[in-house]
Enzyme design. Structure first.
Site, PDB file in Angstrom:
ATOM      1  N   ASP A 154       0.879  -1.251  -0.039  1.00  0.00           N
ATOM      2  CA  ASP A 154       0.053   0.111   0.017  1.00  0.00           C
ATOM      3  C   ASP A 154       0.928   1.330   0.116  1.00  0.00           C
ATOM      4  OD1 ASP A 154      -2.818   1.292   0.366  1.00  0.00           O
ATOM      5  OD2 ASP A 154      -1.674   1.834   2.205  1.00  0.00           O
ATOM      6  N   GLU A 186       1.779  -0.424  -4.878  1.00  0.00           N
ATOM      7  CA  GLU A 186       0.811   0.682  -5.317  1.00  0.00           C
ATOM      8  C   GLU A 186       1.512   1.968  -5.286  1.00  0.00           C
ATOM      9  OE1 GLU A 186      -3.307   2.785  -3.482  1.00  0.00           O
ATOM     10  OE2 GLU A 186      -1.823   2.064  -2.162  1.00  0.00           O
TER      11      GLU A 186
END
Length: 710
Positions: free
Chosen positions: A355, A391
């Site tokens: 993330d 990401e």
């Protein structure tokens, strides 16, 4: 209350965390700036005070350690850490606060929100410069001593190693997937064991996916402001213990979360399905300077977090969550690496999706892809072999790093998502931009020696609209979140087919069904690695909510009661997945060259105009609403694992994003072409099933068509 000091031994400074010994356990805690450390032992998760308090007196460098005889698996424990409380210098020690072990392998329950969990006095005009002396012990969940013993049978770490070329990712939520499945035992619905059930695994196998990508499973904080609104942190992007599976997904919280996670992985592996977990090493659940003191902040705030160098009272926030983990500190980097290796070697996961991965490369202000974290991963004999997915952005300046990650990494391709969405809602897109996205984004990845598999292609993810909502809403509808619809992305590049939200209008419904098929065809014929958002194949709706992070209810849960229309779409998705798996030309390991190879009279890739001829430079550099290309299966420059040359069928793909129909002349790159897939809901006519070179066909508006040369 007076506590009895139990007999202890000095123990050893390695490994960090808790290690079971022949007759007890060795406890090790990192703190560079602490002046004293206490180990607290508890009998029950709800204990308001410990049964024993042990002063940890041994210190080797920055590691505090003690060996305690008689400790068994299941023992509950916590720490208290003393040192200077000088927030203006970045020091926030508070000996009254009970703390979760950063290396805890299980956490017994959840935070019970109370003002005593904060290191300062809530409501004091001096805010975090004040000091709170209340004991937080009754309100903090205790850490659990865990045994690593488990019968994996034949399952070994990294034993599956499914190649990227065969990988199809299914992003899902542990609870959301199974909580409403009637064919799963009620006790394990919404749990790790629910994903391990025969019903779930049979579904995954039948659908054709090869990997589940689980939204965060590491123990996370349910934010106070959400809980007090009657909501919760459903997604889990707020970690507090990087080694511990979240006990909300287990049948109990006293260590079963570890065993049940392992059972889930073992069963999925036995079915040939890899497990990728979404990890959040960019920030913790302790928030900014006004957040609670739960673990890292009270153990060594100035080591664990990136602080503002001009005013260390405040945190550098590249994540939007109030803080950023300081991977420039060797012990913090070690914790992250130890955690990743633990999930591979002990929990047998096959990969990670990071993330806000740009935050991991932050060196004070700038993003540096040669930062210590990426170098450490690259040289690691274990982690360099797993699937690594970034990401590729964070919320700080310069954080958008699509295309810039090291060669071992794949990236969520946000440019792919946005381009394909805009194309199918009817926007003219620069031909070269659209072509690049469909062919694995060579403009982003080829120059750095990467392959098409650097691109994780997706149309939807947990973050944003579901596929059903993408074709049903022009605007987000996040009112249920309680932020006056101000949260979530404003621009979704969506189109509602002429009506906002649910409708019974047959024309609108038909438009949406066709649009969903357009997206799925495009996704699964694109070069790169496809990721399907779990539930999209079920036509799952979140009622227009594009930020359902706090919705642990029917808004987020998968609805398995499918009508005939939804069943038909599920079967369509399955068929296009199987189509991709059957044809290596759609999942090439190398980028197309656009030239003739192996004696083929045709180029490996040819871009075709509606006139049936190869496009020119002007078209390549102009906006378009239609794109078509031929992939020549007899001109593939690829070999299989045995070194044998790979060949495939030849396909003509026509994507018409315009609302208007077009005339299209079949190119002279083969005599006959057979229709193998299209997005139309009607059955094809006889003269559409087989077409011939130079035949002119009518392609309906907003239609995807695939022909195979015969």
């Amino acid at each position: 209350m007076a506590f009895v000091q139990v007999p202890t031994r000095p123990g050893y400074p390695y490994p960090i965390g808790v290690s079971l010994t022949k007759d007890g356990a060795n406890f090790v805690l990192f703190s560079e700036n602490a002046t004293a450390v206490q180990l607290l032992l508890f009998s029950h998760p709800d204990d308001k005070e410990p049964k024993e308090v042990i002063d940890v007196k041994e210190r080797t460098g920055d590691l505090w350690h003690v060996c305690v005889p008689g400790i068994m698996p299941g023992q509950l424990y916590a720490y208290k850490v003393d040192g200077p409380y000088k927030p203006e210098q970045g020091l926030r020690f508070n000996k009254n606060k009970t703390l979760i072990d950063p290396y805890a392998k299980a956490v017994a329950g959840f935070i019970k929100w109370d003002d005593s969990l904060f290191g300062y006095k809530i409501g004091d005009p001096n805010q975090d410069l004040s000091f709170d002396e209340r004991d937080s012990t009754p309100f903090i969940p205790k850490s659990v001593v865990v045994s690593d013993e488990f019968d994996w049978e034949d399952d070994k770490p990294l034993s599956l190693r499914i190649p990227w070329s065969q990988t199809i990712i299914y992003e899902t939520h542990v609870k959301g997937f199974s909580i409403k499945r009637d064919d799963i035992d009620e006790k394990i619905r919404g749990k790790f064991l629910g994903l391990a059930s025969k019903s779930a695994i049979s579904y995954f196998k039948d659908l054709g996916i090869t990997a589940v990508e689980l939204m965060p499973v590491q123990q996370f904080v349910r934010d106070r402001f959400l809980v007090e609104k009657g909501l919760t942190n459903y997604w889990g992007y707020n970690p507090i213990a990087y080694f511990a599976p979240d006990c909300g997904y287990a049948t109990d919280c006293l260590g079963k979360q570890v065993i049940e996670f392992k059972k889930m992985v073992k069963e999925l592996h036995a079915a040939g399905i890899e497990v990728i977990i979404d990890v959040v090493y960019n920030h913790t659940g302790e928030g900014n300077q006004l957040g609670p003191t739960l673990s890292f902040r009270g153990i060594d705030n100035s080591s664990y977090y990136m602080l503002n160098p001009q005013n260390p009272r405040y945190y550098m926030d590249f994540t939007g969550a109030g803080n950023t983990l300081n991977l420039r500190h060797p012990r913090v980097l070690q914790m992250v690496m130890d955690s990743l290796r633990y999930w591979v070697l002990e929990m047998h996961v096959d990969g990670f999706r990071f993330d806000l991965a740009s935050a991991l490369a932050r060196e004070l202000y700038s993003v540096n892809m040669l930062s210590t974290f990426f170098v450490a991963i690259q040289q690691d004999p274990i982690l360099s072999r797993v699937k690594l997915i970034a990401e590729p952005w964070d919320v700080g300046e310069g954080g958008y790093q699509v295309g810039n990650f090291p060669y071992q990494w794949a990236e969520w391709n946000g440019k792919y998502r946005d381009t394909i969405r805009r194309f199918w809602r009817g926007e003219p897109i620069l031909y070269s931009e659209l072509a690049n996205r469909l062919m694995g984004s060579p403009d982003l990845y080829q120059g750095s020696g990467r392959t098409p598999f650097a691109s994780i292609n997706y149309v939807t993810s947990h973050d944003g609209f579901t596929l059903q909502d993408l074709v049903s809403y022009n605007q987000k509808h996040n009112e249920a979140n309680g932020f006056d619809n101000k949260d979530g992305m404003d621009e979704n590049y969506s189109w509602n087919c002429g009506f906002e939200g649910e409708t019974q209008d047959p024309n609108v419904i038909a438009c949406r069904e066709k649009q969903k098929r357009n997206f799925m065809i495009t996704l699964f014929i694109s070069q790169g690695v496809p990721m399907l958002l779990g539930g999209d194949e079920l036509s799952r709706t979140q009622r227009g909510n594009n930020n359902a992070f706090c919705q642990d209810n029917e808004i987020s849960w998968y609805d398995w009661n499918l009508d005939e229309r939804k069943k038909a779409f599920r079967d369509f998705v399955k068929s296009i997945i199987y189509f991709r798996k059957a044809h290596p030309i759609f999942r090439r390991r190398k980028f197309f060259q656009g030239r003739k190879l192996f004696g083929s009279p045709y180029k490996d890739l040819t871009w075709i105009s509606p006139a049936g001829t190869e496009i020119d430079d002007k078209t390549w550099n102009s906006p378009t609403q239609t794109i078509a290309f031929v992939l020549s299966g007899d001109a593939m420059d690829e070999v299989n694992e045995r070194g044998e040359r790979v060949a495939d069928d030849t396909f003509l793909v026509i994507l018409n994003g315009s609302p208007s129909s077009i005339k299209f002349k079949i190119p002279k790159l083969g005599e006959k072409w057979e229709l193998v897939a299209w997005s139309c809901l009607r059955d094809p006519k006889e003269n559409e099933k087989i077409v011939k070179a130079e035949q002119e066909i009518q392609v309906e508006g907003r239609t995807a068509i695939i022909y195979k040369r015969v």
